[in-house]
Motif scaffolding. Structure first.
Motif, PDB file in Angstrom:
ATOM      1  N   PRO A  61       0.935  -1.420  -0.096  1.00 42.75           N
ATOM      2  CA  PRO A  61      -0.028  -0.124   0.118  1.00 42.75           C
ATOM      3  C   PRO A  61       0.851   1.159  -0.031  1.00 42.75           C
ATOM      4  O   PRO A  61       2.143   1.177   0.336  1.00 42.75           O
ATOM      5  CB  PRO A  61      -0.895  -0.005   1.358  1.00 42.75           C
ATOM      6  N   THR A  62       0.181   2.359  -0.458  1.00 37.85           N
ATOM      7  CA  THR A  62       0.942   3.804  -0.500  1.00 37.85           C
ATOM      8  C   THR A  62      -0.141   4.540   0.494  1.00 37.85           C
ATOM      9  O   THR A  62      -1.108   4.691   0.389  1.00 37.85           O
ATOM     10  CB  THR A  62       0.915   4.223  -1.608  1.00 37.85           C
ATOM     11  N   LEU A  63       0.511   5.355   1.479  1.00 40.30           N
ATOM     12  CA  LEU A  63      -0.266   6.200   2.271  1.00 40.30           C
ATOM     13  C   LEU A  63       0.017   7.749   1.630  1.00 40.30           C
ATOM     14  O   LEU A  63       1.071   8.181   1.686  1.00 40.30           O
ATOM     15  CB  LEU A  63       0.150   5.904   3.598  1.00 40.30           C
ATOM     16  N   HIS A  64      -0.979   8.255   1.681  1.00 34.80           N
ATOM     17  CA  HIS A  64      -0.958   9.991   1.159  1.00 34.80           C
ATOM     18  C   HIS A  64      -1.680  10.711   2.433  1.00 34.80           C
ATOM     19  O   HIS A  64      -2.914  10.217   2.694  1.00 34.80           O
ATOM     20  CB  HIS A  64      -1.625  10.210  -0.059  1.00 34.80           C
ATOM     21  N   MET A  65      -1.122  11.662   3.178  1.00 43.32           N
ATOM     22  CA  MET A  65      -1.760  12.407   4.215  1.00 43.32           C
ATOM     23  C   MET A  65      -1.304  13.673   4.276  1.00 43.32           C
ATOM     24  O   MET A  65      -0.283  14.216   4.104  1.00 43.32           O
ATOM     25  CB  MET A  65      -1.371  11.526   5.270  1.00 43.32           C
ATOM     26  N   GLU A  66      -2.246  14.478   4.828  1.00 41.24           N
ATOM     27  CA  GLU A  66      -1.931  15.646   5.381  1.00 41.24           C
ATOM     28  C   GLU A  66      -2.030  16.034   6.870  1.00 41.24           C
ATOM     29  O   GLU A  66      -3.128  15.333   7.397  1.00 41.24           O
ATOM     30  CB  GLU A  66      -2.808  16.871   4.681  1.00 41.24           C
ATOM     31  N   PHE A  67      -1.474  16.814   7.416  1.00 39.62           N
ATOM     32  CA  PHE A  67      -1.531  16.800   8.990  1.00 39.62           C
ATOM     33  C   PHE A  67      -1.501  18.173   9.427  1.00 39.62           C
ATOM     34  O   PHE A  67      -0.672  19.240   8.832  1.00 39.62           O
ATOM     35  CB  PHE A  67      -0.316  15.887   9.660  1.00 39.62           C
ATOM     36  N   ASN A  68      -1.997  18.377  10.650  1.00 38.68           N
ATOM     37  CA  ASN A  68      -2.033  20.027  11.247  1.00 38.68           C
ATOM     38  C   ASN A  68      -1.764  19.555  12.869  1.00 38.68           C
ATOM     39  O   ASN A  68      -2.930  18.918  13.219  1.00 38.68           O
ATOM     40  CB  ASN A  68      -3.086  20.846  10.884  1.00 38.68           C
ATOM     41  N   ALA A  69      -0.909  20.009  13.328  1.00 39.23           N
ATOM     42  CA  ALA A  69      -0.612  19.927  14.706  1.00 39.23           C
ATOM     43  C   ALA A  69      -0.514  21.364  15.604  1.00 39.23           C
ATOM     44  O   ALA A  69       0.148  21.887  15.083  1.00 39.23           O
ATOM     45  CB  ALA A  69       0.316  18.982  15.099  1.00 39.23           C
ATOM     46  N   LYS A  70      -1.262  21.445  16.843  1.00 43.85           N
ATOM     47  CA  LYS A  70      -1.034  22.700  17.422  1.00 43.85           C
ATOM     48  C   LYS A  70      -0.999  22.143  18.930  1.00 43.85           C
ATOM     49  O   LYS A  70      -1.176  20.924  19.358  1.00 43.85           O
ATOM     50  CB  LYS A  70      -2.268  23.322  17.317  1.00 43.85           C
ATOM     51  N   ASN A  71      -0.575  23.061  19.620  1.00 40.01           N
ATOM     52  CA  ASN A  71      -0.301  23.176  21.180  1.00 40.01           C
ATOM     53  C   ASN A  71       0.601  21.976  21.338  1.00 40.01           C
ATOM     54  O   ASN A  71       0.349  21.233  22.392  1.00 40.01           O
ATOM     55  CB  ASN A  71      -1.740  23.217  21.701  1.00 40.01           C
ATOM     56  N   LEU A  72       1.582  21.855  20.813  1.00 44.04           N
ATOM     57  CA  LEU A  72       2.606  20.786  21.026  1.00 44.04           C
ATOM     58  C   LEU A  72       3.547  21.220  21.805  1.00 44.04           C
ATOM     59  O   LEU A  72       3.855  22.226  22.190  1.00 44.04           O
ATOM     60  CB  LEU A  72       3.154  20.313  19.635  1.00 44.04           C
TER      61      LEU A  72
END
Length: 674
Positions: free
Chosen positions: A190-201
C-alpha cells in the motif's frame, strides 16, 4: 448388545451432526447462536434483524453491543467467510461490509492507547478479500477516527483523524493533531497519502510551534519508503520560552525521507532554519541572518551546517547531533571574523572565534582560540564605593545557588589584537598579549600567559604618568586575580650641583641640568597589590620621588604645607610595604615609641562650637600597662594636644586632655558586643 450400543452411538452422532448443522447452516441456528452469545458474553448484545447462516455468511441489522468500557453499533454488518480457516489460526473473510458503524471506547479502556498496535497484530491474522466501509467511527474522549473506503485486491481507504491529545500514543508528548488522507495501491504494497496539522504541541515541557505538512509513504514486505514535507513554521513559540532571548524571529521547514524496516525506519533528508534572529539584552547584541541546515544521513546522525551575523561580523559553523545516545550529544565547529560579542555602554568587544563546541548535557565544553581584534572597555568607576576590610566575615550567609543548567569546561586561547583600549578611572591603556584559559566542571577558571600594555597613561595626584611597562601575569592563578608588574613614570628635570672647597668653604656650584624618571611601581596580585615608588637614577628618597611626581620639584623646595601633604600621602601609601613605613618603624623602635605617624585628628573648637579636622604629626608612648601618653601637633594649624589615659579596668578608663584650645577630663566606660 453390541448392535444396540452401535445403534445408540450412530444415533447420537447423527443427532449431534444434525444439531451442529442446524446451528451453522440455518437461520434458526444463527438466531440461537446469537442468543447464546448474548447470554454468555459480558455486556449487552442485541440485533434487530439477521439474515443468512454462520456457515456461508450472514447479515446483521442494527447490531449493538455495550459494556462498561465500550459501545459498538452497526447499521449493517455483512460477513461472508470460511470458518474452517479458524482451525489454522487464520480468519478468512471473503467479504466484509460495514455501514454507519460506531465504536466508542471509554477512558477506562486500558487498550485505547494501544489500539493501533492491537489492530496491527490482529490484521496479521486476517485474510481479507473484500472490505467495504461506509462511515465507520472510532471514538474516545481524546480522539476520533472516521473511515470510508473499499478494499479488494487493492487499497482505496480514506480517513480523518482528530486527536485532542496525542499523549496516549506518545507518552512524552502532548498536543492536538488533525490528519486526513487515503491508502491506495496493491493489497500487499500500500501507499499512504496524508496531510497533518498539529497545534499546542510540547515535548516534555518544551513548547513546539504549530506544524503543518504532507506525507507520502509506501509499504512493501514489512518495509517503509516515503517522504514527509513540513511547511515553514515560526520558531517564536520555542525561543520565547528562553528568558535571556528577546524578540525571536525565524522559521523552520523540513523535507524528510523515510525508508527501511517498518519497525526500525531510517530517516534521511534535511531541515532548515531560515532568517533566525533574536536579541540578547545582557550582552547588547542582535544576532541575525542565522541559517541552519540539518541533513539526516541515517537514523543515528544529523549533520549540521550554517552561518550567522552579529554586528558587521559573520561566522560559519558545522557539526552533528548523535541520535544514538539518550542525551543527543551535539558537536560543532565555529569560525568567525569580527563578531559583535558585547555592545554595552561600558563594553564594546568584537571577537573572531575558531572553536569547537561539544554539548553532552549537562556538560558544555569549549576548545580552540578566540582572537579579540577590537575592544573598548570603560567600566564604571567604583572609587567612591565603600568596601569592608578583609577581616569582616558574614555569619550564616546564604549560599547563592548555581542556576545555570550547564557545567562549563574550557580550554581556550584568548588572543588580544592591535586595537584593545581600556579606560578605567585614571587609567588609559592599549593592551596586547595572549592567555590560555582552562576550567573543569567543579573548579574556577584559571589561566596561563600574560597581557601587557602597548601604550598608555595613568593620572595620579593630578599628574599624568606614562605607562612604561605593564603586565598582567597568569601562572595557573584564577582568571580574576592576575599577578601585577606595572610601572608608570614621569620625566622631570633637576639641577645638578657639586660642592667646591675653594677658600675653605663648601659652596654648591651649578653643574648643569639632567633628566630623571620618577614613578610608581605596582606588584603583587590584583587582590593584594603592593605599591612602591622608584626613580632612575635611584638616589632619590621616597619623599622626593613623590614630591617630583606631584609638584615637579624635590621636597626641599616645597612649602611646609606641601611637605606635610607629601608625608601624609607617604604614610598611607601601601603601609605594609613602602620604605617610608620601614623608616618610621625603625624610628619608633629607636625612640621607644608605640606610635609615630601623620594622620587626621579631630578637635572640638569651643569658639566655633564645631568639630574640626586637621593634619597632625602624632607620637604615642605606652608608659605602663595601664598608663599611655598621646601627643599631636598640627602641621597646618597651630594646634597641639596632649592626651593622658589611665585604664582602671577592662570597662572603665580615666582620660585627661590638654590643648592650646581647651582643657578637660573624662571618665570613660567601654563595652563590646557581637
Amino acid at each position: 448388545m453390541w448392535y444396540f450400543i452401535k445403534f445408540v452411538f450412530i444415533t447420537c452422532l447423527l443427532s449431534m451432526s444434525t444439531a451442529f448443522y442446524l446451528l451453522i447452516a440455518t437461520p434458526a441456528g444463527l438466531q440461537y447462536d446469537l442468543q447464546w452469545l448474548a447470554t454468555h458474553t459480558p455486556g449487552k448484545l442485541s440485533v434487530k434483524k439477521l439474515d443468512g447462516t454462520l456457515l456461508s455468511g450472514f447479515t446483521l441489522h442494527d447490531l449493538s453491543y455495550q459494556t462498561e468500557k465500550q459501545q459498538i453499533s452497526f447499521k449493517l454488518l455483512d460477513i461472508h467467510w470460511d470458518p474452517l480457516f479458524l482451525l489454522k489460526g487464520k480468519i478468512d473473510i471473503k467479504r466484509l461490509k460495514i455501514e454507519d458503524g460506531r465504536i466508542i471506547l471509554s477512558d477506562k479502556n486500558e487498550t485505547s492507547g494501544k489500539l493501533p498496535v492491537k489492530l496491527l497484530s490482529l490484521w496479521q491474522r486476517v485474510i481479507l478479500h473484500h472490505l467495504v466501509i461506509k462511515n465507520l467511527y472510532i471514538e474516545q474522549s481524546t480522539f476520533t477516527i472516521e473511515l470510508n473506503g473499499d478494499l479488494a485486491d487493492h487499497w482505496d481507504l480514506r480517513w480523518k483523524l482528530h486527536a485532542l491529545d496525542i499523549k496516549p500514543w506518545l507518552p512524552n508528548w502532548k498536543g492536538y493533531i488533525h490528519s486526513e488522507g487515503m491508502i491506495s495501491g496493491s493489497l500487499s504494497e500500500p501507499t499512504l497519502h496524508m496531510e497533518f496539522n498539529a497545534k499546542n504541541l510540547a515535548f516534555y515541557k518544551q513548547a513546539i510551534p504549530p506544524l503543518k505538512g504532507k506525507a507520502n509513504l509506501s509499504f512493501q514486505k514489512q518495509k517503509i519508503d516515503g517522504h514527509i514535507h513540513l511547511q515553514p513554521v515560526d520558531l517564536n513559540t520555542i525561543l520565547s520560552s528562553q528568558t535571556f532571548l528577546k524578540n525571536p524571529r525565524g522559521k523552520i521547514s523540513a523535507d524528510l525521507d523515510i525508508h527501511g524496516e517498518l519497525y526500525h525506519p531510517i530517516v534521511t533528508g534535511e531541515f532548515a532554519i531560515d532568517n533566525l534572529s533574536f536579541n540578547i539584552p545582557s550582552l547588547g547584541i542582535h544576532p541575525k541572518a542565522i541559517f541552519i541546515q540539518g541533513n539526516f544521513t541515517d537514523y543515528k546522525t544529523i549533520n549540521l551546517q550554517g552561518r550567522l551575523q552579529s554586528g558587521t561580523g559573520k561566522a560559519r559553523f558545522d557539526g552533528n547531533i548523535n541520535l544514538d545516545q539518550d542525551n543527543y550529544p551535539i558537536a560543532l565547529s565555529l569560525q568567525g571574523d569580527g563578531l559583535s560579542a558585547v555592545q554595552l555602554p561600558e563594553y564594546k568587544i568584537l571577537i573572531s572565534p575558531d572553536i569547537n563546541i561539544q554539548l553532552n548535557y549537562p556538560v558544555l565544553q569549549l576548545q580552540g582560540k578566540i582572537l579579540v581584534p577590537y575592544a573598548e572597555i570603560k567600566p564604571k568607576n567604583f572609587s567612591g564605593t565603600t568596601t569592608l576590610p578583609e577581616e569582616v566575615v558574614f555569619v550564616q550567609q546564604k549560599k547563592v545557588a548555581n542556576t545555570s543548567p550547564l557545567n562549563l569546561v574550557l580550554a581556550i586561547d584568548l588572543i588580544l589584537g592591535d586595537n584593545i583600549n581600556v579606560y578605567y578611572d585614571n587609567l588609559q591603556a592599549s593592551l596586547g598579549g595572549k592567555i590560555r584559559i582552562t576550567k573543569d566542571v567543579d573548579s574556577p577558571a584559571i589561566a596561563r600567559g600574560e597581557f601587557y600594555t602597548l601604550q598608555g597613561r595613568y593620572v595620579v595626584y593630578g599628574q599624568k604618568l606614562g605607562l612604561q611597562s605593564g603586565r598582567l601575569i597568569y601562572a595557573g592563578n584564577t582568571l580574576t586575580n592576575p599577578g601585577l608588574e606595572i610601572e608608570a613614570v614621569k620625566k622631570v628635570r633637576r639641577v645638578i650641583t657639586h660642592n667646591s672647597d675653594e677658600f675653605g668653604t663648601r659652596i654648591p656650584l651649578y653643574a648643569g641640568i639632567e633628566s630623571i624618571q620618577v614613578g610608581i611601581r605596582v606588584n603583587g596580585t590584583a587582590d593584594k597589590p603592593v605599591i612602591s615608588l622608584f626613580s632612575v637614577p635611584s638616589d632619590l628618597n621616597q619623599a622626593d620621588i613623590l614630591s617630583y611626581i606631584i609638584l615637579g620639584q624635590p621636597q626641599s623646595h616645597a612649602s611646609s604645607s606641601q611637605s606635610a601633604a607629601i608625608l601624609s600621602v607617604l604614610s598611607t601609601l601601601n603601609p605594609k610595604g613602602t620604605k617610608i613605613n620601614h623608616f618610621t618603624e625603625k624610628l619608633q623602635e629607636t625612640l621607644g615609641l608605640t606610635e609615630l605617624n601623620i594622620e587626621s585628628v579631630q578637635n572640638f573648637n569651643p569658639y566655633s562650637k564645631s568639630v574640626e579636622s586637621s593634619t597632625s604629626f602624632v607620637i604615642g608612648k605606652q608608659i605602663t600597662k595601664k598608663l599611655s601618653l598621646h601627643y599631636s601637633i598640627g602641621l597646618f594649624d597651630p594646634i597641639s594636644v596632649l592626651n593622658l589615659r589611665y585604664q582602671i579596668n577592662s570597662h572603665w578608663a580615666l582620660q585627661s586632655e590638654t590643648s592650646t584650645v581647651d582643657n578637660g577630663a573624662d571618665l570613660l566606660y567601654v563595652f563590646e558586643r557581637d
